[in-house]
Each structure stands twice: as structure tokens, then as C-alpha cells.
Design an enzyme around this catalytic site. Structure first.
Site, PDB file in Angstrom:
ATOM      1  N   ASP A   1       0.906  -0.994  -0.151  1.00  0.00           N
ATOM      2  CA  ASP A   1      -0.090   0.065   0.039  1.00  0.00           C
ATOM      3  C   ASP A   1       0.865   1.366  -0.196  1.00  0.00           C
ATOM      4  O   ASP A   1       1.971   1.140   0.581  1.00  0.00           O
ATOM      5  CB  ASP A   1      -0.885  -0.101   1.679  1.00  0.00           C
ATOM      6  CG  ASP A   1      -1.843   0.762   1.202  1.00  0.00           C
ATOM      7  OD1 ASP A   1      -3.001   0.377   1.063  1.00  0.00           O
ATOM      8  OD2 ASP A   1      -1.628   2.561   1.042  1.00  0.00           O
TER       9      ASP A   1
ATOM     10  N   ASN B   1     -13.096  -2.398   2.792  1.00  0.00           N
ATOM     11  CA  ASN B   1     -13.663  -1.770   3.300  1.00  0.00           C
ATOM     12  C   ASN B   1     -14.708  -2.061   1.809  1.00  0.00           C
ATOM     13  O   ASN B   1     -14.318  -2.210   0.319  1.00  0.00           O
ATOM     14  CB  ASN B   1     -13.318  -0.385   3.045  1.00  0.00           C
ATOM     15  CG  ASN B   1     -11.742  -0.256   4.468  1.00  0.00           C
ATOM     16  OD1 ASN B   1     -12.651  -1.234   5.069  1.00  0.00           O
ATOM     17  ND2 ASN B   1     -10.716   0.025   3.615  1.00  0.00           N
TER      18      ASN B   1
ATOM     19  N   SER C   1     -12.017   3.432  -0.797  1.00  0.00           N
ATOM     20  CA  SER C   1     -11.310   4.582  -1.606  1.00  0.00           C
ATOM     21  C   SER C   1     -11.456   4.737  -3.006  1.00  0.00           C
ATOM     22  O   SER C   1     -11.220   5.010  -3.890  1.00  0.00           O
ATOM     23  CB  SER C   1     -10.459   5.847  -0.731  1.00  0.00           C
ATOM     24  OG  SER C   1      -9.439   4.554  -0.743  1.00  0.00           O
ATOM     25  N   VAL C   2     -11.244   3.086  -3.191  1.00  0.00           N
ATOM     26  CA  VAL C   2     -10.670   2.662  -4.731  1.00  0.00           C
ATOM     27  C   VAL C   2     -12.197   1.539  -5.210  1.00  0.00           C
ATOM     28  O   VAL C   2     -11.610   0.397  -4.389  1.00  0.00           O
ATOM     29  CB  VAL C   2      -8.964   1.733  -5.161  1.00  0.00           C
ATOM     30  CG1 VAL C   2      -8.840   1.524  -6.108  1.00  0.00           C
ATOM     31  CG2 VAL C   2      -8.260   3.296  -4.807  1.00  0.00           C
TER      32      VAL C   2
ATOM     33  N   HIS D   1     -10.411  -5.721  -3.503  1.00  0.00           N
ATOM     34  CA  HIS D   1      -9.190  -5.671  -2.371  1.00  0.00           C
ATOM     35  C   HIS D   1      -9.312  -6.490  -1.100  1.00  0.00           C
ATOM     36  O   HIS D   1     -10.470  -5.675  -0.141  1.00  0.00           O
ATOM     37  CB  HIS D   1      -8.387  -4.696  -2.499  1.00  0.00           C
ATOM     38  CG  HIS D   1      -8.847  -3.055  -2.297  1.00  0.00           C
ATOM     39  ND1 HIS D   1      -9.739  -2.124  -3.079  1.00  0.00           N
ATOM     40  CD2 HIS D   1      -8.356  -2.729  -1.223  1.00  0.00           C
ATOM     41  CE1 HIS D   1      -9.912  -1.200  -2.085  1.00  0.00           C
ATOM     42  NE2 HIS D   1      -9.152  -1.074  -1.138  1.00  0.00           N
TER      43      HIS D   1
ATOM     44  N   HIS E   1      -6.817  -5.717   2.120  1.00  0.00           N
ATOM     45  CA  HIS E   1      -6.203  -5.367   2.937  1.00  0.00           C
ATOM     46  C   HIS E   1      -5.679  -5.979   4.042  1.00  0.00           C
ATOM     47  O   HIS E   1      -6.554  -7.055   4.273  1.00  0.00           O
ATOM     48  CB  HIS E   1      -6.223  -4.326   4.084  1.00  0.00           C
ATOM     49  CG  HIS E   1      -6.752  -2.995   2.988  1.00  0.00           C
ATOM     50  ND1 HIS E   1      -6.002  -1.821   2.825  1.00  0.00           N
ATOM     51  CD2 HIS E   1      -8.141  -2.754   2.385  1.00  0.00           C
ATOM     52  CE1 HIS E   1      -6.753  -1.043   2.402  1.00  0.00           C
ATOM     53  NE2 HIS E   1      -8.111  -1.050   2.291  1.00  0.00           N
TER      54      HIS E   1
HETATM   55  P1  AMP Z   1      -9.646   1.481   0.628  1.00  0.00           P
HETATM   56  O1  AMP Z   1      -9.530   2.672   1.420  1.00  0.00           O
HETATM   57  O2  AMP Z   1     -10.268   0.327   1.091  1.00  0.00           O
HETATM   58  O3  AMP Z   1     -10.992   1.500  -1.092  1.00  0.00           O
HETATM   59  O4  AMP Z   1      -8.250   1.186  -0.206  1.00  0.00           O
HETATM   60  C1  AMP Z   1      -7.928   1.727  -0.792  1.00  0.00           C
HETATM   61  C2  AMP Z   1      -6.127   1.640  -0.809  1.00  0.00           C
HETATM   62  O5  AMP Z   1      -5.454   2.008  -1.623  1.00  0.00           O
HETATM   63  C3  AMP Z   1      -5.216   2.757   0.470  1.00  0.00           C
HETATM   64  O6  AMP Z   1      -4.927   2.160   1.401  1.00  0.00           O
HETATM   65  C4  AMP Z   1      -4.565   3.319  -0.963  1.00  0.00           C
HETATM   66  O7  AMP Z   1      -2.925   4.200   0.562  1.00  0.00           O
HETATM   67  C5  AMP Z   1      -3.979   2.569  -1.546  1.00  0.00           C
HETATM   68  N1  AMP Z   1      -3.449   2.971  -3.081  1.00  0.00           N
HETATM   69  C6  AMP Z   1      -4.296   3.941  -3.789  1.00  0.00           C
HETATM   70  N2  AMP Z   1      -3.369   4.256  -4.509  1.00  0.00           N
HETATM   71  C7  AMP Z   1      -2.444   3.281  -4.646  1.00  0.00           C
HETATM   72  C8  AMP Z   1      -1.206   2.671  -5.480  1.00  0.00           C
HETATM   73  N3  AMP Z   1      -1.007   3.764  -6.693  1.00  0.00           N
HETATM   74  N4  AMP Z   1      -0.471   1.863  -5.422  1.00  0.00           N
HETATM   75  C9  AMP Z   1      -0.801   1.380  -3.967  1.00  0.00           C
HETATM   76  N5  AMP Z   1      -1.442   1.561  -2.858  1.00  0.00           N
HETATM   77  C10 AMP Z   1      -2.418   2.257  -3.791  1.00  0.00           C
END
Ligand code: AMP
Length: 113
Positions: A30, A86, A94-95, A99, A101
């Protein structure tokens, strides 16, 4: 539809610290780690979130979890670890690309924030 950032990482279009990959999943560090070890395990197939996964993805979802457990062993998280998924805005997603974690290397608090 444009690719998610995780699809672009899986396709090696943008860099990431990849720690494992196979034909179904990619795992990478991450970018904003919340623990000494913080790895994301993502399916290459861009399922937006767990709520939109279907029975057709049952084996893939199992593979995501087993990969996370194998990585935890490989990364030396013998004292334990936490897996987090999440889902949706209230869940802190947020993405929009499913995924898991994998967090470890410190003692986790409960309840999570
Ligand atoms: P979530 O909030 O569960 O959607 O987690 C998204 C995660 O993706 C967050 O912990 C971010 O820090 C991580 N993230 C976003 N962009 C990148 C990236 N380019 N490389 C690695 N991790 C990322």
C-alpha cells in the site's frame, strides 16, 4: 469505462511494489501504509466491491483470502495480522476495485475506526 488504478497496477502501466502475482491476483505494498506491513491483494478482474461479487467469483474470492494468508506467512507475520475489506462509502472504500488489506507488524486495536 476507464481502468481503475489497481487495473493499471496489475497491467504494469503504473509502478507498484509487487510482492506476489499469479494469473488471478496481484499483491502489492500500500502506498500509504497503516501498519509496518500493509499489502493489498487484488483480483485482476475489476470487481468493484464485495457487494457486487457473484457466485461465479466464489473460487476467486477464496483465492484472494488464501493468497493473503500465504503472504502473511511469507512476510513473517507469525504473531498475527488483520484482513480488511472496505465496502462502499460508509465502509471507507476509496478505490472501486475489490481488494483485501493485509495489515501486520503491530498489535491491532478493536473496534476499528
Ligand atoms: P480502500 O480505502 O479500502 O479503498 O483502500 C484503498 C487503498 O489503496 C488505500 O489504502 C490507499 O493507500 C491504496 N492506494 C491508492 N493508490 C495506490 C497506489 N497507486 N499504490 C498502492 N496503494 C494505493
Amino acid at each position: 469505462m476507464s481502468k481503475t488504478i489497481f487495473e493499471r497496477i496489475c497491467a504494469k502501466e503504473i509502478p507498484a511494489q509487487i510482492v506476489y502475482e499469479d494469473e488471478q491476483v496481484v499483491a502489492f505494498r500500500d502506498i500509504n501504509p497503516q501498519a509496518p506491513t500493509h499489502v493489498l491483494v487484488v483480483p485482476r478482474r475489476p470487481i468493484p466491491r464485495l457487494a457486487e461479487a457473484t457466485a461465479a467469483e466464489q473460487a476467486l474470492l477464496g483465492h484472494l483470502l488464501l493468497t493473503a494468508a500465504a503472504l502473511a506467512r511469507q512476510l513473517g507475520l507469525s504473531g498475527g495480522y488483520r484482513l480488511v475489506i472496505n465496502n462502499g462509502p460508509d465502509g471507507g472504500e476509496s478505490v472501486p476495485h475489490l481488494h483485501v488489506h493485509l495489515l501486520g507488524g503491530r498489535v491491532m486495536g478493536w473496534p476499528p475506526g
